[in-house]
Scaffold this motif. Structure first.
Motif, mmCIF file in Angstrom:
data_model
loop_
_atom_site.group_PDB
_atom_site.id
_atom_site.type_symbol
_atom_site.label_atom_id
_atom_site.label_comp_id
_atom_site.label_asym_id
_atom_site.label_seq_id
_atom_site.Cartn_x
_atom_site.Cartn_y
_atom_site.Cartn_z
ATOM 1 N N TYR A 250 0.803 -1.230 0.000
ATOM 2 C CA TYR A 250 0.000 0.000 0.000
ATOM 3 C C TYR A 250 0.836 1.280 0.000
ATOM 4 C CZ TYR A 250 -3.759 -3.222 1.204
ATOM 5 O OH TYR A 250 -4.665 -4.254 1.199
ATOM 6 N N HIS A 251 2.115 1.182 -0.286
ATOM 7 C CA HIS A 251 2.953 2.384 -0.283
ATOM 8 C C HIS A 251 2.410 3.420 -1.267
ATOM 9 C CE1 HIS A 251 6.552 4.942 -0.531
ATOM 10 N NE2 HIS A 251 6.828 4.443 0.664
ATOM 11 N N PRO A 252 2.436 4.717 -0.904
ATOM 12 C CA PRO A 252 1.856 5.734 -1.785
ATOM 13 C C PRO A 252 2.516 5.830 -3.161
ATOM 14 C CG PRO A 252 2.939 6.735 0.112
ATOM 15 C CD PRO A 252 2.847 5.293 0.388
ATOM 16 N N THR A 253 3.736 5.322 -3.301
ATOM 17 C CA THR A 253 4.353 5.310 -4.630
ATOM 18 C C THR A 253 3.868 4.132 -5.469
ATOM 19 O OG1 THR A 253 6.267 4.066 -3.810
ATOM 20 C CG2 THR A 253 6.415 6.477 -3.793
ATOM 21 N N GLY A 254 3.013 3.302 -4.898
ATOM 22 C CA GLY A 254 2.464 2.157 -5.622
ATOM 23 C C GLY A 254 2.986 0.846 -5.087
ATOM 24 N N PRO A 255 2.347 -0.255 -5.455
ATOM 25 C CA PRO A 255 2.823 -1.571 -5.015
ATOM 26 C C PRO A 255 4.279 -1.777 -5.429
ATOM 27 C CG PRO A 255 0.659 -1.738 -6.042
ATOM 28 C CD PRO A 255 1.132 -0.343 -6.289
ATOM 29 N N GLN A 256 5.043 -2.326 -4.516
ATOM 30 C CA GLN A 256 6.473 -2.513 -4.756
ATOM 31 C C GLN A 256 6.741 -3.875 -5.401
ATOM 32 O OE1 GLN A 256 8.639 0.182 -3.845
ATOM 33 N NE2 GLN A 256 6.552 1.032 -3.762
ATOM 34 N N PRO A 257 7.863 -4.001 -6.112
ATOM 35 C CA PRO A 257 8.192 -5.303 -6.710
ATOM 36 C C PRO A 257 8.326 -6.381 -5.641
ATOM 37 C CG PRO A 257 9.618 -3.557 -7.567
ATOM 38 C CD PRO A 257 8.866 -2.965 -6.414
ATOM 39 N N ARG A 258 7.993 -7.613 -6.007
ATOM 40 C CA ARG A 258 8.184 -8.733 -5.082
ATOM 41 C C ARG A 258 9.664 -8.871 -4.744
ATOM 42 N NH1 ARG A 258 6.883 -13.934 -7.526
ATOM 43 N NH2 ARG A 258 6.205 -14.854 -5.562
ATOM 44 N N ILE A 259 9.934 -9.185 -3.493
ATOM 45 C CA ILE A 259 11.307 -9.488 -3.107
ATOM 46 C C ILE A 259 11.345 -10.885 -2.497
ATOM 47 C CG2 ILE A 259 11.863 -7.052 -2.743
ATOM 48 C CD1 ILE A 259 11.976 -7.716 0.291
ATOM 49 N N PRO A 260 12.500 -11.550 -2.582
ATOM 50 C CA PRO A 260 12.584 -12.905 -2.036
ATOM 51 C C PRO A 260 12.642 -12.914 -0.517
ATOM 52 C CG PRO A 260 14.679 -12.245 -3.017
ATOM 53 C CD PRO A 260 13.707 -11.158 -3.335
ATOM 54 N N VAL A 261 11.957 -13.888 0.055
ATOM 55 C CA VAL A 261 12.031 -14.177 1.488
ATOM 56 C C VAL A 261 12.370 -15.653 1.624
ATOM 57 C CG1 VAL A 261 10.766 -14.323 3.663
ATOM 58 C CG2 VAL A 261 10.364 -12.386 2.118
ATOM 59 N N TRP A 262 13.540 -15.942 2.169
ATOM 60 C CA TRP A 262 13.931 -17.318 2.420
ATOM 61 C C TRP A 262 13.648 -17.669 3.872
ATOM 62 C CZ3 TRP A 262 16.536 -14.929 -1.584
ATOM 63 C CH2 TRP A 262 16.769 -15.702 -2.726
ATOM 64 N N GLY A 263 13.202 -18.896 4.093
ATOM 65 C CA GLY A 263 12.907 -19.326 5.444
ATOM 66 C C GLY A 263 12.582 -20.799 5.494
ATOM 67 N N PRO A 264 12.196 -21.298 6.666
ATOM 68 C CA PRO A 264 11.796 -22.697 6.777
ATOM 69 C C PRO A 264 10.563 -22.990 5.935
ATOM 70 C CG PRO A 264 12.194 -21.724 8.934
ATOM 71 C CD PRO A 264 12.166 -20.596 7.956
ATOM 72 N N ALA A 265 10.367 -24.250 5.628
ATOM 73 C CA ALA A 265 9.163 -24.666 4.909
ATOM 74 C C ALA A 265 7.927 -24.202 5.669
ATOM 75 C CB ALA A 265 9.153 -26.186 4.749
ATOM 76 N N GLY A 266 6.948 -23.712 4.939
ATOM 77 C CA GLY A 266 5.704 -23.265 5.549
ATOM 78 C C GLY A 266 5.653 -21.798 5.885
ATOM 79 N N ALA A 267 6.689 -21.035 5.521
ATOM 80 C CA ALA A 267 6.715 -19.616 5.875
ATOM 81 C C ALA A 267 5.566 -18.847 5.233
ATOM 82 C CB ALA A 267 8.052 -18.998 5.482
ATOM 83 N N ALA A 268 5.247 -19.142 3.983
ATOM 84 C CA ALA A 268 4.174 -18.403 3.309
ATOM 85 C C ALA A 268 2.842 -18.600 4.022
ATOM 86 C CB ALA A 268 4.069 -18.834 1.849
ATOM 87 N N ALA A 269 2.528 -19.840 4.379
ATOM 88 C CA ALA A 269 1.271 -20.117 5.071
ATOM 89 C C ALA A 269 1.259 -19.509 6.466
ATOM 90 C CB ALA A 269 1.053 -21.630 5.150
ATOM 91 N N ARG A 270 2.405 -19.576 7.150
ATOM 92 C CA ARG A 270 2.503 -19.007 8.500
ATOM 93 C C ARG A 270 2.234 -17.509 8.479
ATOM 94 N NH1 ARG A 270 2.665 -16.727 12.745
ATOM 95 N NH2 ARG A 270 4.091 -17.044 14.497
ATOM 96 N N MET A 271 2.789 -16.794 7.528
ATOM 97 C CA MET A 271 2.613 -15.352 7.474
ATOM 98 C C MET A 271 1.199 -14.982 7.034
ATOM 99 S SD MET A 271 5.353 -14.699 8.830
ATOM 100 C CE MET A 271 4.743 -13.027 9.079
ATOM 101 N N ALA A 272 0.590 -15.775 6.174
ATOM 102 C CA ALA A 272 -0.807 -15.522 5.812
ATOM 103 C C ALA A 272 -1.701 -15.645 7.042
ATOM 104 C CB ALA A 272 -1.248 -16.499 4.722
ATOM 105 N N ARG A 273 -1.472 -16.660 7.862
ATOM 106 C CA ARG A 273 -2.262 -16.817 9.090
ATOM 107 C C ARG A 273 -2.024 -15.657 10.044
ATOM 108 N NH1 ARG A 273 -0.253 -22.010 8.852
ATOM 109 N NH2 ARG A 273 0.993 -21.710 10.749
ATOM 110 N N ALA A 274 -0.776 -15.201 10.123
ATOM 111 C CA ALA A 274 -0.436 -14.130 11.062
ATOM 112 C C ALA A 274 -1.204 -12.847 10.765
ATOM 113 C CB ALA A 274 1.067 -13.864 11.025
ATOM 114 N N TYR A 275 -1.526 -12.618 9.491
ATOM 115 C CA TYR A 275 -2.252 -11.407 9.122
ATOM 116 C C TYR A 275 -3.704 -11.693 8.759
ATOM 117 C CZ TYR A 275 -2.393 -6.489 7.812
ATOM 118 O OH TYR A 275 -2.675 -5.144 7.779
#
Length: 256
Positions: A81-106
């Motif tokens: 939601y940055h006022p300059t517009g959506p930012q490019p995707r950046i990589p996030v490395w982590g343990p398996a399941g990080a994407a699902a964990r962060m979706a639940r967190a928010y």
């Protein structure tokens, strides 16, 4: 490479620091590359003191406990939601399941969750996970001992090496990762002699012994909870190792 300690409080943000977050910077191909090791609760706000959060090239998460990853939620909001517009995707490395964990967190649906803002990658493949090459950085993940999947992160750039323990009990995997490191950033959450749960965290003495066995150049003690006196961890470490020791503090910088 330059290390800036953005947050170093153990288990939750303390009165003088956010939870775990470490900024690494290195000049390469005409610009400054920046990566984060962990982004724990309270750290995103403090990151603004040291770098524009929109200039970060990648985030490496040691494990999925809140004090190491929860400010990815705020970072998601900033990038979406940055006022300059959506930012490019950046990589996030982590343990398996990080994407699902962060979706639940928010409280997001699993699909897309945060995957339109972050390109999630698992530490997987090979004995210690496939090394990640990003600009000047080479990052190796070594699985260590903790109640959840957790990794020590070995970062090399310009012929110099920093090893970050993440959260771990003393273990051979950390000794191996830390071998000959120029800087070992090691968690000292426990005090020797207390009724400490097994396979969870290290004491200052454990950190000193690890530094001694690994032959590191400098030891920085971090992740000390606000309920303990950091001087106790330092004294324990000094009894086990005679090399340079620092206590991590927010805003401190090191040229590794």
């Amino acid at each position: 490479m330059r290390l800036t300690i953005v947050g170093c409080s153990g288990s939750y943000p303390g009165p003088g620091s956010a939870a775990s977050c470490y900024l690494l910077e290195e000049e390469h191909e005409g610009r400054t590359w920046r990566i984060l090791l962990d982004l724990g609760n309270g750290a995103l706000g403090q990151l603004h003191r040291y770098a524009d959060p929109l200039t970060i090239d990648a985030v490496f998460v040691s494990h999925l406990h809140a004090d190491h990853c929860l400010d990815l939620c705020g970072y998601y909001v900033m990038r979406k939601y940055h006022p300059t517009g959506p930012q490019p995707r950046i990589p996030v490395w982590g343990p398996a399941g990080a994407a699902a964990r962060m979706a639940r967190a928010y409280d997001l649906p699993a699909d897309p969750g945060m995957t339109e803002e972050f390109a999630f990658h698992d530490y997987a493949g090979g004995e210690h996970g496939s090394p990640v090459e990003l600009g000047p950085f080479r990052v190796e993940a070594h699985e260590v001992v903790h109640p959840v999947a957790a990794y020590a992160l070995k970062v090399t750039a310009g012929g110099r090496t920093l090893v970050y323990s993440g959260d771990t009990a003393a273990c051979p995997a950390l000794d191996e990762a830390a071998a000959d490191a120029h800087l070992l950033l090691a968690e000292a959450s426990f005090v020797s002699g207390a009724d400490n749960p097994p396979d969870l965290h290290m004491t200052g003495a454990d950190c000193g012994r690890t530094a001694s066995k690994a032959g590191v150049e400098r030891l920085v003690l971090t992740h000390i909870p606000p309920w303990y006196d950091p001087a106790v961890a330092e004294a324990e470490a000094r009894r086990e190792w005679s090399g340079p020791i620092d206590l991590a503090r927010a805003g401190a910088t090191y040229d590794v």
